[in-house]
Design a protein around this motif. Structure first.
Motif, PDB file in Angstrom:
ATOM      1  N   THR A 191     -59.116  -5.246  83.870  1.00 22.05           N
ATOM      2  CA  THR A 191     -60.168  -4.743  82.989  1.00 22.05           C
ATOM      3  C   THR A 191     -61.468  -4.649  83.769  1.00 22.05           C
ATOM      4  O   THR A 191     -61.869  -5.613  84.442  1.00 22.05           O
ATOM      5  CB  THR A 191     -60.363  -5.672  81.784  1.00 22.05           C
ATOM      6  OG1 THR A 191     -59.119  -5.801  81.094  1.00 22.05           O
ATOM      7  CG2 THR A 191     -61.411  -5.117  80.836  1.00 22.05           C
ATOM      8  N   ARG A 249     -63.112   3.505  76.945  1.00 18.49           N
ATOM      9  CA  ARG A 249     -62.585   3.579  78.309  1.00 18.49           C
ATOM     10  C   ARG A 249     -61.279   4.371  78.381  1.00 18.49           C
ATOM     11  O   ARG A 249     -61.033   5.073  79.361  1.00 18.49           O
ATOM     12  CB  ARG A 249     -62.364   2.168  78.847  1.00 18.49           C
ATOM     13  CG  ARG A 249     -63.660   1.406  79.105  1.00 18.49           C
ATOM     14  CD  ARG A 249     -63.383  -0.005  79.583  1.00 18.49           C
ATOM     15  NE  ARG A 249     -64.596  -0.701  79.981  1.00 18.49           N
ATOM     16  CZ  ARG A 249     -64.631  -1.963  80.393  1.00 18.49           C
ATOM     17  NH1 ARG A 249     -63.492  -2.666  80.449  1.00 18.49           N
ATOM     18  NH2 ARG A 249     -65.772  -2.525  80.753  1.00 18.49           N
ATOM     19  N   ASP A 250     -60.451   4.241  77.378  1.00 19.01           N
ATOM     20  CA  ASP A 250     -59.156   4.929  77.369  1.00 19.01           C
ATOM     21  C   ASP A 250     -59.158   6.027  76.303  1.00 19.01           C
ATOM     22  O   ASP A 250     -58.285   6.086  75.430  1.00 19.01           O
ATOM     23  CB  ASP A 250     -58.020   3.934  77.105  1.00 19.01           C
ATOM     24  CG  ASP A 250     -57.966   2.851  78.168  1.00 19.01           C
ATOM     25  OD1 ASP A 250     -58.197   3.170  79.344  1.00 19.01           O
ATOM     26  OD2 ASP A 250     -57.707   1.680  77.814  1.00 19.01           O
ATOM     27  N   GLY A 266     -58.553   9.269  74.308  1.00 13.49           N
ATOM     28  CA  GLY A 266     -57.457  10.226  74.279  1.00 13.49           C
ATOM     29  C   GLY A 266     -57.950  11.648  74.453  1.00 13.49           C
ATOM     30  O   GLY A 266     -59.122  11.962  74.215  1.00 13.49           O
ATOM     31  N   PRO A 270     -60.845  14.192  77.698  1.00 13.26           N
ATOM     32  CA  PRO A 270     -61.053  12.983  76.892  1.00 13.26           C
ATOM     33  C   PRO A 270     -62.157  13.207  75.857  1.00 13.26           C
ATOM     34  O   PRO A 270     -63.166  13.855  76.141  1.00 13.26           O
ATOM     35  CB  PRO A 270     -61.455  11.940  77.930  1.00 13.26           C
ATOM     36  CG  PRO A 270     -60.897  12.437  79.218  1.00 13.26           C
ATOM     37  CD  PRO A 270     -60.960  13.932  79.141  1.00 13.26           C
TER      38      PRO A 270
END
Length: 764
Positions: free
Chosen positions: A285, A353-354, A356, A368
């Motif tokens: 992380t 951060r992630d 989609g 994103p």
């Protein structure tokens, strides 16, 4: 001027002494709320039950201390309570007093003007209201009417409403003079000859055009497109982001109870910090990143710009380790461990951060939905999506600001499916404008985007509870400014949003835009901004759901704009007729004969009165009757003069209907339909598409080919008729159909535009 002295004054009101304001005015308060008394210098109506959400806390507080003279302060109190309680035994006998109680908002506006007037009198060294003359009244009106610069030069005028408020305060002091205890105006004072405040202020009659302008198309299109994109594409992600932010805040709040306070003199907590860094490396992380303004602050404190630890939020690491802060003296000891962890996992903002992938607004790519965000940036993005939902609901529903602010959790009614594929969506709110205290409950039938916007607002609510205010009181101007800046920023451009240009946008303008768009489109479809199925039917049903409701008022405004539009369209076609551009279609002869009759009336009037110059107003008066029967079709005009001749009503079996069925119109056959140059692109496009379909048919589909060929031939015939009727070379006959044009032409009274003088502009 009367020389009578003011009545004896002992500091108390002879009429309302000791009165409970809310009890006299019939205003309800919660059991534990403080009740304002007449002698209080501040009347606080904050907790009055039924006040609209739109009413700000400052407007709910009546501050009489702003009036410097104590006697006039009592006059203001007596006047306002008399307006709040017109049925009081001392107010009812007054011949010119209001008979209906004024709203709290109106009374607050009266108080503001009283403060200005009384303090203006104090500045002129006026010792008593008995000294006021008509000249003083006129001087105050001039003082409030004109806008002066720093040198005292008039640079403009205040609005009619401001002038009316200035005149109304004087009229009120005259109408209620017998009620006042401490001071009163002379009995013989009759300002402005007894005229009403509206007449003094020269208020418009209401027949003029609405001063609220619609939103410009170049602003409306990208604004609404951005709002719909954010609501539909980013909305679900924003809900998840808001949930993560709340979880992070709750986690931080729970950890705060376990945090150990430390300072620079404490030992360096190497073990605790090392364990946290090891956890980051074990889970891969990234370390938390500081906001830009904190980085700037570090640089100002002497940090090196190339220091790898400059963007690392070490305070966040310390709190996760159970420490109240990260003290700067610890940095030399912890630097190797921090730099090692930084080299392995890097540093990044904690939220998003992630993210989609989502399609870009311009459809060029998939990317994103957001870049990594800090907590303030995440909260701001959630607010932008919430604003997008508000813009969507306001722009497409036509609800006023007060009605939007009255929306509550659970206001969405269950959707109704009357027939397969046809769904009705309803939302509940209150009408505030023109309604008694507390408003009137009403329902709006809306289209699906509005329903989904309300659903998104409920999901973005921090702690949804049934009946809680969904949006509450908000400033649309501020929210739209933030929304526009975000859409025009790098974040908005990254998603492919079109820039929103500068220009005014407010809720009144959005409502006006909706009414105009519905009035200027066949069938009331909001076709220029969005194209949604069933929009016209759903909106019309909403207008009819509660006669006299909020949507009925909007429908009245739409009908007014529609009438104005029809009249202008008829005038344009009459001017085209005068220039030799004639209508086409089965109803062309009837319309041309009507225009010829109007032209003859104008010529006759000019002949009998050679010094009278006709203008557009005279022509409009003659065209009004025909404008009332005009209905717009997508590819024709329908002149619904005789229901028995309407082809659509014959086909539907309803020959006595009072409106045509535009959706069933066959304008190439109906004797009341006409085609004009503005319809040519529609027919030409239809012909091109039909030709393509014919070319794609197989040899075995003869029936379908025959039907499409007839449709194609009809479209070409209509285009040819429009072109022929629009030709201005040489004399013209009234063009209405192919058969009529095959007849032998006869001399026409209409000359080419270059040689023909407009009857409405003949030489005097």
């Amino acid at each position: 001027m009367s020389a009578a002295l003011a009545p004896a004054f002992d500091g108390r009101s002879a009429v309302f002494a000791g009165a409970d304001i809310c009890d006299e005015a019939g205003l309800a308060l919660p059991d534990n709320a403080a009740r304002p008394a007449f002698e209080d210098d501040i009347w606080d109506f904050t907790h009055v039950i039924g006040l609209p959400t739109q009413l700000s806390p400052s407007v709910r507080r009546f501050d009489f201390t702003l009036i410097t003279e104590s006697r006039w302060r009592l006059v203001a109190k007596e006047l306002l309570l008399a307006m709040l309680a017109p049925r009081h035994q001392s107010v009812a006998p007054l011949p010119r007093a209001f008979r209906n109680p004024l709203h709290v908002t109106s009374c607050r506006a009266r108080l503001d003007e009283l403060v200005r007037f009384f303090n203006w009198l104090s500045g002129r060294a006026t010792g008593s209201l008995q000294q006021i003359t008509t000249r003083d009244c006129e001087a105050y009106l001039a003082h409030r009417r004109y806008v002066l610069d720093e040198d005292g030069v008039v640079v403009g005028e205040q609005s009619h409403g401001t002038r009316r408020s200035a005149a109304q305060v004087v009229v009120d002091l005259v109408n209620y003079r017998d009620l006042f205890t401490a001071d009163r105006v002379p009995a013989e004072l009759q300002p402005w000859g007894g005229a009403t405040a509206s007449a003094v202020a020269e208020m418009p009659s209401g027949r003029d055009e609405n001063k609220t302008q619609p939103v410009a198309d170049e602003i409306m299109q990208p604004m609404l497109a951005a709002a719909l994109y954010l609501m539909s594409t980013l909305g679900p992600h924003a809900v998840d982001l808001a949930h993560k932010v709340r979880e992070s805040d709750l986690h931080s709040a729970r950890r705060a109870q376990e945090i150990r306070r430390v300072g620079p003199k404490n030992r360096v907590p190497v073990r605790e910090l090392s364990e946290i860094l090891a956890e980051y490396m074990r889970t891969c992380t990234a370390l938390p990143m500081l906001d830009d303004h904190y980085i700037s602050k570090r640089l100002a404190q002497g940090w090196a710009e190339g220091d790898p630890l400059l963007p690392v939020a070490m305070g966040t690491l310390a709190r996760r380790a159970g420490l109240s802060q990260f003290c700067h003296p610890w940095l030399p000891t912890m630097r190797p461990a921090l730099e090692d962890a930084l080299a392995q996992v890097g540093v990044e903002r904690p939220f998003g951060r992630d993210a989609g992938p989502v399609p870009a607004a311009d459809g060029t790519a998939s990317l994103p939905w957001t870049l990594p965000l800090s907590r303030p940036q995440a909260v701001a993005l959630v607010g932008i999506v919430r604003t997008a939902a508000i813009i969507t609901a306001a722009a497409i529903s036509g609800m006023r600001a007060s009605e939007l602010m009255e929306l509550r959790i659970g206001c969405r009614r269950p959707s109704e499916v009357s027939v397969p594929g046809l769904t009705r969506y309803r939302i509940a709110s209150k009408i505030v404008k023109g309604q008694p205290l507390g408003g009137t409950a009403d329902e709006w039938v809306v289209i699906e985007p509005v329903y989904r916007a309300i659903e998104l607002l409920e999901q973005l609510y921090d702690a949804p509870a049934e009946g809680a205010l969904l949006i509450g009181r908000f400033s649309f101007n501020v929210r739209f400014k933030w929304f526009k800046n975000w859409a025009n920023s790098e974040a908005g451009q990254r998603l492919g949003l079109a820039p929103i240009p500068e220009g005014a946008v407010n809720l009144r303008m959005l409502r006006r835009t909706l009414s105009l768009e519905m009035a200027y489109r066949p069938g009331g479809v909001l076709a220029t901004k969005i194209h949604m199925k069933h929009i016209a039917v759903a909106t019309t049903e909403g207008y009819a759901s509660r006669p006299g409701g909020a949507q009925a008022e909007l429908l009245a405004e739409v009908n007014k704009h529609e009438s104005e539009r029809n009249l202008q369209l008829v005038l344009e076609e009459f001017r085209n007729y005068q220039e030799g551009v004639l209508p086409a279609g089965p109803g062309a002869r009837s319309l041309t004969e009507f225009f010829a009759g109007i032209d003859a009336q104008l010529d006759a009037a000019s002949a009998t009165a050679p010094k009278t110059q006709r203008n557009d107003r005279d022509v409009l008066n003659l065209l009004t009757k025909r404008a009332n029967v005009l209905h717009l079709g997508p590819a024709n005009y329908c002149w619904f003069t005789d229901p028995s001749r309407a082809l659509c009503l014959k086909l539907a079996g309803t020959p006595t209907a009072d409106r045509p069925l535009i959706g069933m119109c066959d304008s190439a056959r109906c004797p009341q339909a006409t085609h004009h140059p503005g319809h040519r692109p529609v027919w030409a496009e239809h012909a091109d598409r039909t030709k393509i379909f014919i070319g794609q048919l197989g040899t075995t589909r003869k029936t379908e080919r025959t039907r499409l060929q007839a449709d194609y031939d009809r479209a070409l015939r209509v285009v040819a008729e429009i072109d022929a009727a629009s030709t201005t070379d040489g004399p013209h006959e009234n063009l209405c159909s192919t058969a009529d044009r095959e007849r032998e032409p006869r001399p026409s009274r209409h000359r080419p535009a270059s040689t023909r003088r407009d009857p409405a502009r003949r030489k005097m």
